[in-house]
Design a protein around this motif. Structure first.
Motif, PDB file in Angstrom:
ATOM      1  N   LEU A 159       6.935  -6.610  -1.713  1.00 33.38           N
ATOM      2  CA  LEU A 159       5.492  -6.622  -2.127  1.00 33.38           C
ATOM      3  C   LEU A 159       5.267  -5.257  -2.886  1.00 33.38           C
ATOM      4  O   LEU A 159       5.621  -4.083  -2.826  1.00 33.38           O
ATOM      5  CB  LEU A 159       4.438  -6.382  -0.878  1.00 33.38           C
ATOM      6  N   TYR A 203       1.334  -8.779  -6.151  1.00 31.36           N
ATOM      7  CA  TYR A 203       0.010  -9.150  -5.829  1.00 31.36           C
ATOM      8  C   TYR A 203      -0.992  -8.359  -6.673  1.00 31.36           C
ATOM      9  O   TYR A 203      -0.766  -7.220  -7.217  1.00 31.36           O
ATOM     10  CB  TYR A 203      -0.424  -8.916  -4.329  1.00 31.36           C
ATOM     11  N   CYS A 208      -7.853 -10.092  -1.111  1.00 25.55           N
ATOM     12  CA  CYS A 208      -7.290  -8.985  -2.058  1.00 25.55           C
ATOM     13  C   CYS A 208      -8.250  -8.539  -2.842  1.00 25.55           C
ATOM     14  O   CYS A 208      -8.508  -9.347  -3.623  1.00 25.55           O
ATOM     15  CB  CYS A 208      -5.920  -9.039  -2.465  1.00 25.55           C
ATOM     16  N   LEU A 240      -6.787  -8.252   3.094  1.00 26.52           N
ATOM     17  CA  LEU A 240      -5.449  -7.756   3.796  1.00 26.52           C
ATOM     18  C   LEU A 240      -5.150  -6.292   3.393  1.00 26.52           C
ATOM     19  O   LEU A 240      -5.576  -5.800   2.409  1.00 26.52           O
ATOM     20  CB  LEU A 240      -4.371  -8.789   3.607  1.00 26.52           C
ATOM     21  N   THR A 241      -4.140  -6.010   4.552  1.00 24.82           N
ATOM     22  CA  THR A 241      -3.644  -4.856   4.112  1.00 24.82           C
ATOM     23  C   THR A 241      -2.396  -5.078   3.864  1.00 24.82           C
ATOM     24  O   THR A 241      -1.375  -5.480   4.605  1.00 24.82           O
ATOM     25  CB  THR A 241      -3.635  -3.804   5.366  1.00 24.82           C
ATOM     26  N   LEU A 242      -2.080  -4.915   2.543  1.00 30.93           N
ATOM     27  CA  LEU A 242      -0.602  -5.074   1.819  1.00 30.93           C
ATOM     28  C   LEU A 242      -0.067  -3.936   1.506  1.00 30.93           C
ATOM     29  O   LEU A 242      -0.507  -2.923   1.014  1.00 30.93           O
ATOM     30  CB  LEU A 242      -0.953  -5.806   0.570  1.00 30.93           C
ATOM     31  N   ASN A 253       2.825  -1.843  -0.251  1.00 31.57           N
ATOM     32  CA  ASN A 253       3.677  -1.637  -1.267  1.00 31.57           C
ATOM     33  C   ASN A 253       4.995  -0.812  -0.766  1.00 31.57           C
ATOM     34  O   ASN A 253       5.395  -0.389  -0.179  1.00 31.57           O
ATOM     35  CB  ASN A 253       3.104  -0.700  -2.321  1.00 31.57           C
ATOM     36  N   ALA A 276       8.069  -9.119   2.614  1.00 31.80           N
ATOM     37  CA  ALA A 276       7.089  -9.874   3.200  1.00 31.80           C
ATOM     38  C   ALA A 276       7.322 -11.329   2.820  1.00 31.80           C
ATOM     39  O   ALA A 276       8.329 -11.748   2.013  1.00 31.80           O
ATOM     40  CB  ALA A 276       5.774  -9.591   2.319  1.00 31.80           C
ATOM     41  N   VAL A 302       5.316 -14.702   2.475  1.00 31.06           N
ATOM     42  CA  VAL A 302       3.731 -15.274   2.370  1.00 31.06           C
ATOM     43  C   VAL A 302       3.835 -16.788   2.548  1.00 31.06           C
ATOM     44  O   VAL A 302       4.595 -17.533   1.898  1.00 31.06           O
ATOM     45  CB  VAL A 302       3.156 -14.835   1.067  1.00 31.06           C
ATOM     46  N   VAL A 349       0.340 -13.815   6.099  1.00 34.37           N
ATOM     47  CA  VAL A 349       1.458 -12.867   5.421  1.00 34.37           C
ATOM     48  C   VAL A 349       2.011 -12.042   6.758  1.00 34.37           C
ATOM     49  O   VAL A 349       1.375 -11.417   7.388  1.00 34.37           O
ATOM     50  CB  VAL A 349       0.665 -11.817   4.646  1.00 34.37           C
ATOM     51  N   GLN A 381       4.669  -9.057   7.135  1.00 34.32           N
ATOM     52  CA  GLN A 381       5.425  -8.034   6.447  1.00 34.32           C
ATOM     53  C   GLN A 381       6.456  -7.217   7.519  1.00 34.32           C
ATOM     54  O   GLN A 381       5.835  -6.896   8.542  1.00 34.32           O
ATOM     55  CB  GLN A 381       4.331  -7.007   6.022  1.00 34.32           C
TER      56      GLN A 381
END
Length: 337
Positions: free
Chosen positions: A204, A239, A306, A313-315, A317, A321, A323, A332, A334
């Protein structure tokens, strides 16, 4: 390899404003958020930039950078959460000491996403795209937003699973505060350009297109070197979310990224819901998503949780991931590996 911070349940949170600070008439919402988190066992170190705002920034660039550098090297500060985003975070990048940064989470979105992506690309330290501090001031936290704690508490080598929200907020209603700040009234539906089930895997990376596209062509946006240095050339799942751009602005920015090589070995793109995406001469965001999917030959998922249309969500970096989306719902997973 990606380095993953870990947040303890009693972590000390540093609050600093690398972009915009908070005007005096809104200081109370910061104090409310701090009080809510202190009730949960967190403690705080709050920088001076948090409380000031003048001419579209919290303070001069060097002042903001020095306060952030100090917090990034202070062993007592374990997590950094700015109060919110803003406009001119890009001014501080040339003053940041990336080599001295210690492994700790930075959490936020909007203009803060420029910092998040830069730190991960430069250092290989994972960063967290999610809620900002002031949105944690409610009596309760909706299930989607609340996942920030679980995500940041996940050990290196662990996994965190998140699902699409049930409902999202169409517009702010500050006159009628809700227990969890947001007014979640509209049914969430994740969509794909094919209308069919989609599954995407990769590392991600992303943020707010309005600001992160300005990294293209600078030393802070060297995606190719990041891929070689930290993720062994693995595919990337990008994203993005659009705060203020028209559809043609958005397309130009994405093509700039494409021409700069950002989408080489791209496994797919996720787009957050947007209150912008203003059509130009009938050219809609959906038209752009279809074009981009065809031009890049990749799956595209849009209207995900997002960005500036909460909840989100808490994505992470840098995280690996998977999806999955089907029938308007998304998942999702991770892995911190």
């Amino acid at each position: 390899m990606i380095t993953y911070p870990h947040m303890k349940k009693t972590a000390t949170i540093g609050v600093t404003a690398p972009s915009s600070g908070v005007d005096p008439e809104l200081h109370q919402i910061v104090k409310d958020a701090v009080a809510r988190l202190e009730e949960k066992g967190y403690s705080f170190q709050i920088g001076e930039t948090t409380w000031t705002q003048h001419k579209a920034k919290a303070a001069p660039a060097l002042t903001r950078a020095e306060e952030l550098n100090q917090m990034m090297t202070n062993d007592e500060v374990e997590v950094i959460i700015p109060p919110w985003g803003g406009e001119l975070l890009i001014e501080i990048l040339e003053h940041l000491d990336f080599e001295s940064m210690k492994t700790k989470w930075i959490l936020g979105y909007s203009d803060v996403s420029l910092l998040l992506l830069t730190v991960t690309l430069q250092t290989g330290i994972a960063t967290a795209h999610g809620t900002n501090l002031v949105d944690l001031r409610g009596e309760a936290c909706d299930p989607t937003t609340a996942m920030w704690e679980q995500a940041l508490s996940t050990e290196s080598g662990g996994e965190v699973i998140q699902y699409s929200s049930e409902k999202y907020q169409m517009e702010w209603d500050h006159a009628n505060p809700s227990p969890h700040v947001f007014h979640l009234t509209e049914k969430t539906e994740w969509k794909t350009t094919t209308g069919e089930r989609v599954e995407i895997e990769g590392r991600l990376l992303g943020g707010c297109v309005d600001v992160i596209h300005h990294l293209v062509g600078t030393p802070y946006g060297d995606v190719a070197t990041f891929r070689r240095r930290f993720i062994e050339e693995e595919p990337v799942v990008w994203y993005f979310e659009n705060c203020e751009m028209t559809t043609t602005d958005l397309k130009r920015s994405l093509l700039q990224m494409k021409l700069a090589g950002w989408f080489e070995e791209c496994a797919g793109i996720l787009f957050g819901r947007s209150a912008a995406n203003t059509p130009v001469e009938g050219y809609t965001a959906e038209d752009m998503y279809q074009e981009l999917a065809h031009e890049l030959g990749i799956p595209i998922v849009y209207d995900i949780d997002c960005g500036h249309v909460p909840p989100q969500l808490t994505l992470i970096n840098g995280a690996y991931a998977k999806v999955e989306t089907e029938n308007g719902q998304g998942k999702v997973t991770q892995w911190f590996k």
